[in-house]
Design an enzyme around this catalytic site. Sequence first.
Site, PDB file in Angstrom:
ATOM      1  N   ARG A  50       0.858  -1.202   0.000  1.00  0.00           N
ATOM      2  CA  ARG A  50       0.000   0.000   0.000  1.00  0.00           C
ATOM      3  C   ARG A  50       0.887   1.243   0.000  1.00  0.00           C
ATOM      4  O   ARG A  50       0.628   2.193  -0.717  1.00  0.00           O
ATOM      5  CB  ARG A  50      -0.924  -0.025   1.215  1.00  0.00           C
ATOM      6  CG  ARG A  50      -2.219  -0.782   0.988  1.00  0.00           C
ATOM      7  CD  ARG A  50      -1.995  -2.213   0.510  1.00  0.00           C
ATOM      8  NE  ARG A  50      -3.229  -2.951   0.350  1.00  0.00           N
ATOM      9  CZ  ARG A  50      -3.804  -3.690   1.309  1.00  0.00           C
ATOM     10  NH1 ARG A  50      -3.226  -3.838   2.472  1.00  0.00           N
ATOM     11  NH2 ARG A  50      -4.936  -4.312   1.072  1.00  0.00           N
TER      12      ARG A  50
ATOM     13  N   ASP B  60       0.314  -6.848  -3.172  1.00  0.00           N
ATOM     14  CA  ASP B  60      -1.106  -6.584  -2.959  1.00  0.00           C
ATOM     15  C   ASP B  60      -1.626  -5.857  -4.193  1.00  0.00           C
ATOM     16  O   ASP B  60      -0.917  -5.755  -5.197  1.00  0.00           O
ATOM     17  CB  ASP B  60      -1.329  -5.771  -1.665  1.00  0.00           C
ATOM     18  CG  ASP B  60      -2.632  -6.150  -0.982  1.00  0.00           C
ATOM     19  OD1 ASP B  60      -3.681  -5.961  -1.604  1.00  0.00           O
ATOM     20  OD2 ASP B  60      -2.599  -6.651   0.162  1.00  0.00           O
TER      21      ASP B  60
ATOM     22  N   HIS C 262      -6.405  -9.975  -3.810  1.00  0.00           N
ATOM     23  CA  HIS C 262      -5.408  -8.923  -3.572  1.00  0.00           C
ATOM     24  C   HIS C 262      -4.300  -8.938  -4.627  1.00  0.00           C
ATOM     25  O   HIS C 262      -3.143  -8.670  -4.318  1.00  0.00           O
ATOM     26  CB  HIS C 262      -4.789  -9.088  -2.171  1.00  0.00           C
ATOM     27  CG  HIS C 262      -5.703  -8.659  -1.066  1.00  0.00           C
ATOM     28  ND1 HIS C 262      -5.778  -7.359  -0.626  1.00  0.00           N
ATOM     29  CD2 HIS C 262      -6.602  -9.356  -0.326  1.00  0.00           C
ATOM     30  CE1 HIS C 262      -6.672  -7.280   0.346  1.00  0.00           C
ATOM     31  NE2 HIS C 262      -7.204  -8.471   0.548  1.00  0.00           N
TER      32      HIS C 262
ATOM     33  N   GLU D  90      -9.779 -12.375   1.716  1.00  0.00           N
ATOM     34  CA  GLU D  90     -10.657 -11.431   1.010  1.00  0.00           C
ATOM     35  C   GLU D  90     -10.619 -11.633  -0.500  1.00  0.00           C
ATOM     36  O   GLU D  90     -10.528 -10.668  -1.258  1.00  0.00           O
ATOM     37  CB  GLU D  90     -10.254  -9.994   1.370  1.00  0.00           C
ATOM     38  CG  GLU D  90     -10.457  -9.704   2.844  1.00  0.00           C
ATOM     39  CD  GLU D  90      -9.904  -8.346   3.268  1.00  0.00           C
ATOM     40  OE1 GLU D  90     -10.496  -7.733   4.151  1.00  0.00           O
ATOM     41  OE2 GLU D  90      -8.862  -7.913   2.731  1.00  0.00           O
TER      42      GLU D  90
ATOM     43  N   TRP E 199      -6.941 -13.942  11.594  1.00  0.00           N
ATOM     44  CA  TRP E 199      -7.020 -12.470  11.669  1.00  0.00           C
ATOM     45  C   TRP E 199      -8.435 -11.967  11.915  1.00  0.00           C
ATOM     46  O   TRP E 199      -8.607 -10.878  12.420  1.00  0.00           O
ATOM     47  CB  TRP E 199      -6.450 -11.838  10.401  1.00  0.00           C
ATOM     48  CG  TRP E 199      -7.309 -11.930   9.172  1.00  0.00           C
ATOM     49  CD1 TRP E 199      -7.405 -12.981   8.318  1.00  0.00           C
ATOM     50  CD2 TRP E 199      -8.184 -10.917   8.657  1.00  0.00           C
ATOM     51  NE1 TRP E 199      -8.279 -12.706   7.300  1.00  0.00           N
ATOM     52  CE2 TRP E 199      -8.773 -11.430   7.473  1.00  0.00           C
ATOM     53  CE3 TRP E 199      -8.537  -9.632   9.051  1.00  0.00           C
ATOM     54  CZ2 TRP E 199      -9.694 -10.716   6.705  1.00  0.00           C
ATOM     55  CZ3 TRP E 199      -9.452  -8.909   8.288  1.00  0.00           C
ATOM     56  CH2 TRP E 199     -10.021  -9.452   7.127  1.00  0.00           C
TER      57      TRP E 199
ATOM     58  N   TYR F 243      -4.070  -5.463  15.349  1.00  0.00           N
ATOM     59  CA  TYR F 243      -3.887  -4.715  14.097  1.00  0.00           C
ATOM     60  C   TYR F 243      -3.472  -3.288  14.455  1.00  0.00           C
ATOM     61  O   TYR F 243      -4.271  -2.485  14.923  1.00  0.00           O
ATOM     62  CB  TYR F 243      -5.168  -4.729  13.262  1.00  0.00           C
ATOM     63  CG  TYR F 243      -5.220  -5.862  12.259  1.00  0.00           C
ATOM     64  CD1 TYR F 243      -4.574  -7.072  12.525  1.00  0.00           C
ATOM     65  CD2 TYR F 243      -5.891  -5.736  11.055  1.00  0.00           C
ATOM     66  CE1 TYR F 243      -4.612  -8.112  11.608  1.00  0.00           C
ATOM     67  CE2 TYR F 243      -5.935  -6.770  10.132  1.00  0.00           C
ATOM     68  CZ  TYR F 243      -5.295  -7.961  10.412  1.00  0.00           C
ATOM     69  OH  TYR F 243      -5.330  -8.995   9.510  1.00  0.00           O
TER      70      TYR F 243
ATOM     71  N   ASP G 122      -2.673  -0.941  12.493  1.00  0.00           N
ATOM     72  CA  ASP G 122      -3.142   0.134  11.605  1.00  0.00           C
ATOM     73  C   ASP G 122      -4.405   0.780  12.171  1.00  0.00           C
ATOM     74  O   ASP G 122      -4.781   1.869  11.735  1.00  0.00           O
ATOM     75  CB  ASP G 122      -3.430  -0.393  10.199  1.00  0.00           C
ATOM     76  CG  ASP G 122      -4.441  -1.524  10.198  1.00  0.00           C
ATOM     77  OD1 ASP G 122      -4.280  -2.447  11.018  1.00  0.00           O
ATOM     78  OD2 ASP G 122      -5.390  -1.486   9.396  1.00  0.00           O
TER      79      ASP G 122
HETATM   80  C1  ACM Z   1      -6.362  -9.082   6.278  1.00  0.00           C
HETATM   81  O1  ACM Z   1      -6.368  -8.221   7.159  1.00  0.00           O
HETATM   82  N1  ACM Z   1      -7.052  -8.917   5.167  1.00  0.00           N
HETATM   83  C2  ACM Z   1      -5.616 -10.295   6.434  1.00  0.00           C
END
Ligand code: ACM
Length: 633
Positions: free
Chosen positions: A166, A195, A269, A346, A412, A437, A439
């Site tokens: 990112r 990603d 991703h 995802e 996660w 996490y 972030d």
């Molecule tokens: C994730 O946070 N998509 C692994």
Amino acid sequence: MRLFSLLFVSTLLSSIVSAQNIAIIPQPVSLQTLKGNFRLTTQTTIGYGQTAGRPVADMLAARLNAPTGYHLKVQRQGLIQLHLNAKPNATLGNEGYTLDVTAQNVRITANEPAGLFYGVQTLLQLFPPGIESQTPVKKVVWNAPAVRITDYPRFGWRGMMLDVSRHFFSKEDVKRYIDRMARYKYNVFHWHLTDDNGWRIEIKSLPNLTKTGACRVQRYGKWGQYEAPKPGEPATDCGFYTQDDIREVVAYAAERYVTILPEVDVPGHSMAAIASYPELCCTKDTSIRVNPGSKFAEWYGNGQFKMLVDNSMNPSSEQVYAFLDKVFTEMAPLFPNAYVHVGGDECYHGYWENDPGCKALMEKEGLKNTHELQSYFMKRVEKILQSKGKKMIGWDEILEGGLAPEAAVMSWRGLEGGIEAAKLGHNVVMTPNDYVYTDLLQGDPIVEPDQTSYKRVRLTKTFEFEPVPDNIDPKYILGGQANLWSEKVLTIRQAEYMTYPRAWALADTYWSAKGNKNWDAFIKRMERHMERSDAAGCNYARSAYDAIVTATEKDGKLFASVATEINGLDVYYTLNEALPDSYTLHYTQPVEIPEGPVTLKVITYRDGKPVGKMIALPRAELLRRTGKQTDDD
Ligand code: ACM
């Protein structure tokens, strides 16, 4: 006589003061404070003991020389003595150590050099904060209090993840991040290398991955709201690591007893890879560009989402497996870690559902749904990795449709995926987003750099994290991580701000003995490490000092309540636009917010000094907060 007793009192005082200042992170398993101090002088020597201890001794000398300006000698025997046990001490394992500091000397013993390295990290934390400086610090007495420590980790996997897709971080930044984590006895650096927003590792046989996949159009502003690439617009925002860079970082990490877990996130991703090689996805859409942070997905909550651009590899395409074979052929020898992380999270299946190749494959293999199709893909990927001598780990979505035979799971979306995998007898690394996490917001969005985060994980929440759920055989829980996604993180200073102090709390969780947690004691140690980080020039967040403001409505009236994470803080506030300080209103109970254009301004103090940031909340914001269920959302 008077002189004698004064001397005695001052010696006693200095040993008490030093003992109180002992603030080791992670907290050692056993720590006994003794009388006296070891004083580092120009004459101190460092003994490496056996040849295998030499690199650790050299590193210690470098760490001590920079702030002291000394030129300490490293020789076989020294006043600070490293020693590898001839006969392994079973308690210490591969990473444990004993550290004995007396007024005369220092001795660190371990079974393996890694243990010596960790003993050295603890020793360094016994010296004053200035020891963290990279340039000479004057007028410091370099004393370390006498202690006896026996220490070893609870978990063998103590990780930190950094997303370099990112936003790209230079190899120097990555080294700095690794150097910091190693000081807190973390030993796995999870490098999220690919990603939708950038492919960051050179694969020589697939040159487009870095020619095209490592570049995107330049954007400024708010991530997720950027303009999509315009047709023909040049992609000038580039960054990737050459294989030489990777080797350099791997070696740097290894010197710090950190192993690197590389991640190539597939089959979802994958927009950067698809922009480089459009044949990898079902739509084969050649207009797909590396995403610069513009919107390309719709998120419906409850894990439901739709990708408006095809960013999933096609599981029915043999070209995809040939591609991954090439990628892992080149990556496997670069990274000594037994595991490769393959993402799996995802992944949007919408394009698969309409693809004739996917439908035919599902028919042929008897796959009942697209989860089973993804499972088919992951199992093929596992086979490719195994053919390169590697084991597979992926995010917990890889459980859906059936877990690959030998795969490990990184949980996660909570602990549930990890629990399910452990019950199936698979190894697990616990990284539930609502605890680890980094972030996510750690304080009030009004005063945090990222005001739009979807969730909050305060330090208290991180501190509470327990990686081993009840009724699970703990042997399957390898450990845990702190995961930093970088959508909103553009600099290494910002990465540090998001990481610490939450990663200090997690260092205790992953290393220290279970059951020894004490919040107030942790905060005391945290504060000493803030001083140390200041000396090191390393950033961290002070958000835990900020007020927590919630709002309720009762009988048509609006009330604001204020709490603090750290105990013993005073909260002052104003409702009249004045800046709050210790001379304004002292908060003791929920405050009724009058009608009209009122702004509540709050600030925290301790011992008469401001410690938190001022938070100003207009009435409309407080009203908005009345709708919130918890402080987390
Ligand atoms: C994730 O946070 N998509 C692994």
